[in-house]
Design a protein around this motif. Structure first.
Motif, PDB file in Angstrom:
ATOM      1  N   ASN A 179       1.333   9.621  18.339  1.00 32.69           N
ATOM      2  CA  ASN A 179       0.044   9.166  18.849  1.00 32.69           C
ATOM      3  C   ASN A 179      -0.816  10.370  19.182  1.00 32.69           C
ATOM      4  N   ALA A 180      -1.685  10.758  18.264  1.00 33.83           N
ATOM      5  CA  ALA A 180      -2.618  11.865  18.492  1.00 33.83           C
ATOM      6  C   ALA A 180      -3.733  11.761  17.464  1.00 33.83           C
ATOM      7  N   ASN A 181      -4.796  12.526  17.665  1.00 29.52           N
ATOM      8  CA  ASN A 181      -5.901  12.506  16.710  1.00 29.52           C
ATOM      9  C   ASN A 181      -6.470  13.914  16.545  1.00 29.52           C
ATOM     10  N   HIS A 182      -7.489  14.013  15.672  1.00 32.02           N
ATOM     11  CA  HIS A 182      -8.182  15.273  15.394  1.00 32.02           C
ATOM     12  C   HIS A 182      -7.229  16.373  14.911  1.00 32.02           C
ATOM     13  N   GLY A 183      -6.115  15.970  14.284  1.00 38.38           N
ATOM     14  CA  GLY A 183      -5.204  16.967  13.723  1.00 38.38           C
ATOM     15  C   GLY A 183      -4.363  17.716  14.739  1.00 38.38           C
ATOM     16  N   LYS A 184      -4.309  17.224  15.972  1.00 38.30           N
ATOM     17  CA  LYS A 184      -3.562  17.929  17.018  1.00 38.30           C
ATOM     18  C   LYS A 184      -2.059  17.865  16.750  1.00 38.30           C
ATOM     19  N   GLY A 185      -1.406  19.021  16.812  1.00 34.34           N
ATOM     20  CA  GLY A 185       0.042  19.086  16.712  1.00 34.34           C
ATOM     21  C   GLY A 185       0.621  18.834  15.340  1.00 34.34           C
ATOM     22  N   ILE A 186      -0.203  18.816  14.300  1.00 30.34           N
ATOM     23  CA  ILE A 186       0.287  18.523  12.951  1.00 30.34           C
ATOM     24  C   ILE A 186       0.631  19.822  12.209  1.00 30.34           C
ATOM     25  N   THR A 187       1.765  19.803  11.507  1.00 29.02           N
ATOM     26  CA  THR A 187       2.129  20.904  10.617  1.00 29.02           C
ATOM     27  C   THR A 187       2.511  20.300   9.271  1.00 29.02           C
ATOM     28  N   VAL A 188       1.963  20.849   8.194  1.00 29.30           N
ATOM     29  CA  VAL A 188       2.215  20.303   6.860  1.00 29.30           C
ATOM     30  C   VAL A 188       2.974  21.315   5.998  1.00 29.30           C
ATOM     31  N   ASN A 189       3.522  20.794   4.899  1.00 26.68           N
ATOM     32  CA  ASN A 189       4.196  21.622   3.892  1.00 26.68           C
ATOM     33  C   ASN A 189       5.286  22.502   4.505  1.00 26.68           C
ATOM     34  N   ILE A 190       6.136  21.883   5.327  1.00 29.92           N
ATOM     35  CA  ILE A 190       7.245  22.597   5.973  1.00 29.92           C
ATOM     36  C   ILE A 190       8.405  22.679   4.985  1.00 29.92           C
ATOM     37  N   THR A 191       8.945  23.892   4.800  1.00 28.19           N
ATOM     38  CA  THR A 191       9.954  24.074   3.750  1.00 28.19           C
ATOM     39  C   THR A 191      11.292  24.596   4.274  1.00 28.19           C
ATOM     40  N   SER A 192      11.434  24.715   5.603  1.00 26.58           N
ATOM     41  CA  SER A 192      12.703  25.188   6.152  1.00 26.58           C
ATOM     42  C   SER A 192      12.972  24.524   7.491  1.00 26.58           C
ATOM     43  N   LEU A 193      14.259  24.457   7.877  1.00 26.60           N
ATOM     44  CA  LEU A 193      14.617  23.835   9.149  1.00 26.60           C
ATOM     45  C   LEU A 193      14.065  24.636  10.322  1.00 26.60           C
ATOM     46  N   GLU A 194      14.057  25.951  10.205  1.00 25.16           N
ATOM     47  CA  GLU A 194      13.505  26.786  11.282  1.00 25.16           C
ATOM     48  C   GLU A 194      12.030  26.461  11.515  1.00 25.16           C
ATOM     49  N   ALA A 195      11.261  26.357  10.412  1.00 23.98           N
ATOM     50  CA  ALA A 195       9.842  26.004  10.534  1.00 23.98           C
ATOM     51  C   ALA A 195       9.673  24.585  11.078  1.00 23.98           C
ATOM     52  N   ALA A 196      10.607  23.694  10.715  1.00 24.49           N
ATOM     53  CA  ALA A 196      10.535  22.315  11.197  1.00 24.49           C
ATOM     54  C   ALA A 196      10.740  22.256  12.705  1.00 24.49           C
ATOM     55  N   GLU A 197      11.641  23.081  13.229  1.00 21.70           N
ATOM     56  CA  GLU A 197      11.881  23.090  14.673  1.00 21.70           C
ATOM     57  C   GLU A 197      10.659  23.603  15.430  1.00 21.70           C
ATOM     58  N   ILE A 198      10.010  24.613  14.877  1.00 24.93           N
ATOM     59  CA  ILE A 198       8.771  25.119  15.494  1.00 24.93           C
ATOM     60  C   ILE A 198       7.694  24.033  15.466  1.00 24.93           C
ATOM     61  N   ILE A 255       0.857  -1.185   0.000  1.00 31.83           N
ATOM     62  CA  ILE A 255       0.000   0.000   0.000  1.00 31.83           C
ATOM     63  C   ILE A 255       0.895   1.238   0.000  1.00 31.83           C
ATOM     64  N   PRO A 256       0.679   2.200  -0.900  1.00 35.93           N
ATOM     65  CA  PRO A 256       1.546   3.381  -0.951  1.00 35.93           C
ATOM     66  C   PRO A 256       1.360   4.269   0.282  1.00 35.93           C
ATOM     67  N   VAL A 257       2.459   4.557   0.962  1.00 42.50           N
ATOM     68  CA  VAL A 257       2.432   5.439   2.141  1.00 42.50           C
ATOM     69  C   VAL A 257       3.592   6.415   2.011  1.00 42.50           C
ATOM     70  N   PRO A 258       3.504   7.586   2.630  1.00 42.73           N
ATOM     71  CA  PRO A 258       4.619   8.549   2.552  1.00 42.73           C
ATOM     72  C   PRO A 258       5.820   8.050   3.335  1.00 42.73           C
ATOM     73  N   LYS A 259       7.002   8.300   2.805  1.00 43.47           N
ATOM     74  CA  LYS A 259       8.219   7.902   3.493  1.00 43.47           C
ATOM     75  C   LYS A 259       8.386   8.746   4.750  1.00 43.47           C
ATOM     76  N   GLU A 302       7.486  13.054   7.975  1.00 43.44           N
ATOM     77  CA  GLU A 302       7.114  12.380   6.725  1.00 43.44           C
ATOM     78  C   GLU A 302       7.306  13.315   5.539  1.00 43.44           C
ATOM     79  N   LYS A 303       7.462  12.722   4.381  1.00 43.58           N
ATOM     80  CA  LYS A 303       7.506  13.490   3.143  1.00 43.58           C
ATOM     81  C   LYS A 303       6.119  14.085   2.886  1.00 43.58           C
ATOM     82  N   HIS A 304       6.064  15.363   2.570  1.00 45.64           N
ATOM     83  CA  HIS A 304       4.799  16.020   2.276  1.00 45.64           C
ATOM     84  C   HIS A 304       4.292  15.603   0.894  1.00 45.64           C
TER      85      HIS A 304
END
Length: 437
Positions: A263-282, A231-235, A297-299
């Motif tokens: 381990n979380a649900n309802h979108g808690k703590g998720i950030t997508v489309n991160i394009t910089s290390l500074e944003a990744a740390e946040i 099944i295809p899943v993001p790396k 994961e790969k976006h």
């Protein structure tokens, strides 16, 4: 007035054959026993101005305005408390309309009986109705207290009510004439009685495997098993320390990435489309608030679809769109959000089909990444996304796509549910077009 007792009736009872969820309040009218409403100067006018929705209460007259006619002609305060308790719950998003008020064997003491949806909200409405009526009798201004009472009822409702999935099942059970009984303060429910009874907890049934449930709650284990089965899943990889972020991002193929709690649900703590290390740390800091282990994961580029599979058969597909506003060239982002939230379809929590858009850390992070603040005026026609996830609970919307899904995509979802072993499975699929394989 003095409340002598409040009882919650949750089954067949003396007051109604059909209405099993009733509050029975024993109310001593004290000096108001000798003061019907038509002898209290200005009472009807103050009551009607404060709660105009009472005009819809037909009462024994069987017509709109019937209850207010009774107030004008003269009725005792126990009767008024009954209708006020019903109206307070209705204003808080819990539509109820059944009530009875009868004098007990003790002169001046009445059984005030009214319907409830949530027991704790019913208890609160009973007390609030007595305080409101007493304030109006005394000529006090109760408008601010009324707003606080309604908000308190909403919060009680959201804290104790069933979630949308459980409630949908119970609504269908009611349509089919199947009785149900809540067995705890959570979502554990018994459907039917006797030898044919069944138990559910949210969308977990008696047939749901505990192994499958534990597996589905572990994003890493789920991904590994699905990947092993084709099944295809993001790396992606898990990290436990901020210092591991840069190397892990390189391992998944570089930016853009998604960072989420393991381990979380309802979108808690998720950030997508991160394009910089500074944003990744946040994003890592946000995710680590919900889990000690964070998933990188790969976006994937595409639309967000939720697929529902029951007993290994796809039954529904919804395209989920994150909360957003569209600029008009004049209004700030805050003003645009306020305007969207005035949509009558949006409510507090799950009281309506849509949820009001709230401003949280996720929203502020997204705006900051675009160089915006809540006071920014968006150019006319610009589409500004406010959430990283498309959950309805965060203000997103859903579009039914059940009829257009490609059979190959349906097959992938059904196979994924079988691999995990869930009899009821919600599967998220990211793709440019659900109608294409």
């Amino acid at each position: 007035m003095r409340i002598r007792s409040i009882r919650v009736l949750s089954g067949p009872n003396y007051w109604s054959i059909r209405r099993h969820k009733l509050i029975q309040m024993r109310l001593d009218l004290e000096d108001l026993q000798e003061r019907p409403t038509n002898t209290i100067p200005g009472f009807k006018e103050r009551l009607e101005a404060l709660l105009p929705g009472l005009w819809e209460h037909q009462c024994s007259r069987g017509c709109y305005g019937g209850f207010l006619q009774r107030v004008e002609e003269g009725t005792l305060m126990g009767h008024v408390v009954e209708h006020v308790a019903l109206e307070l719950q209705t204003l808080a998003g819990m539509k109820v309309d059944f009530g009875r008020t009868r004098e007990t064997s003790t002169p001046g003491t009445y059984n005030v009986v009214f319907e409830y949806q949530e027991a704790e909200a019913g208890r609160f409405a009973a007390k609030a109705a007595v305080y409101l009526c007493q304030a109006l009798v005394d000529g006090e201004d109760y408008r601010r207290d009324l707003e606080l009472d309604i908000q308190e009822l909403r919060e009680i409702r959201e804290n104790v009510r069933f979630g949308p999935s459980t409630q949908a099942l119970l609504d269908e059970a009611a349509l089919r004439g199947i009785p149900y009984l809540r067995l705890n303060k959570g979502s554990l429910v018994q459907l039917g009685y006797g030898v044919y009874q069944k138990r559910i907890e949210a969308t977990t049934t008696e047939k749901t495997s505990i192994i499958a449930t534990d597996l589905a709650a572990d994003k890493r284990a789920t991904k590994e098993l699905l990947q092993d089965m084709g099944i295809p899943v993001p790396k992606g990889y898990t990290v436990r320390r901020r210092s591991e972020l840069a190397a892990t991002i390189e391992d998944v193929g570089g930016f853009p990435v998604v960072i989420k709690p393991l381990n979380a649900n309802h979108g808690k703590g998720i950030t997508v489309n991160i394009t910089s290390l500074e944003a990744a740390e946040i994003a890592y800091d946000a995710a680590s608030q919900y889990s000690d282990v964070v998933l990188v994961e790969k976006h994937l580029v595409g639309d967000d679809y939720r697929l529902l599979v029951i007993n290994n058969k796809l039954v529904a597909v919804a395209k989920r769109i994150p909360a957003y506003v569209v600029g008009d060239g004049r209004s700030t982002i805050q003003e645009l959000i306020d305007e969207v939230n005035r949509d009558p379809r949006r409510g507090f929590g799950h009281e309506n089909v849509l949820t009001q858009i709230s401003i949280d850390d996720m929203t502020l992070r997204i705006l900051e990444s675009k160089g915006y603040t809540l006071d920014t005026v968006l150019p006319k026609g610009e589409h500004c996304t406010l959430k990283s996830t498309a959950n309805l609970s965060t203000g997103g919307i859903a579009v039914d796509c059940t009829d257009i899904i490609h059979p190959y995509n349906a097959f992938i979802a059904e196979r994924a549910a079988q691999i995990i072993g869930l009899d009821v499975a919600g599967i998220d699929l990211i793709c440019p077009d659900i109608a294409q394989p």
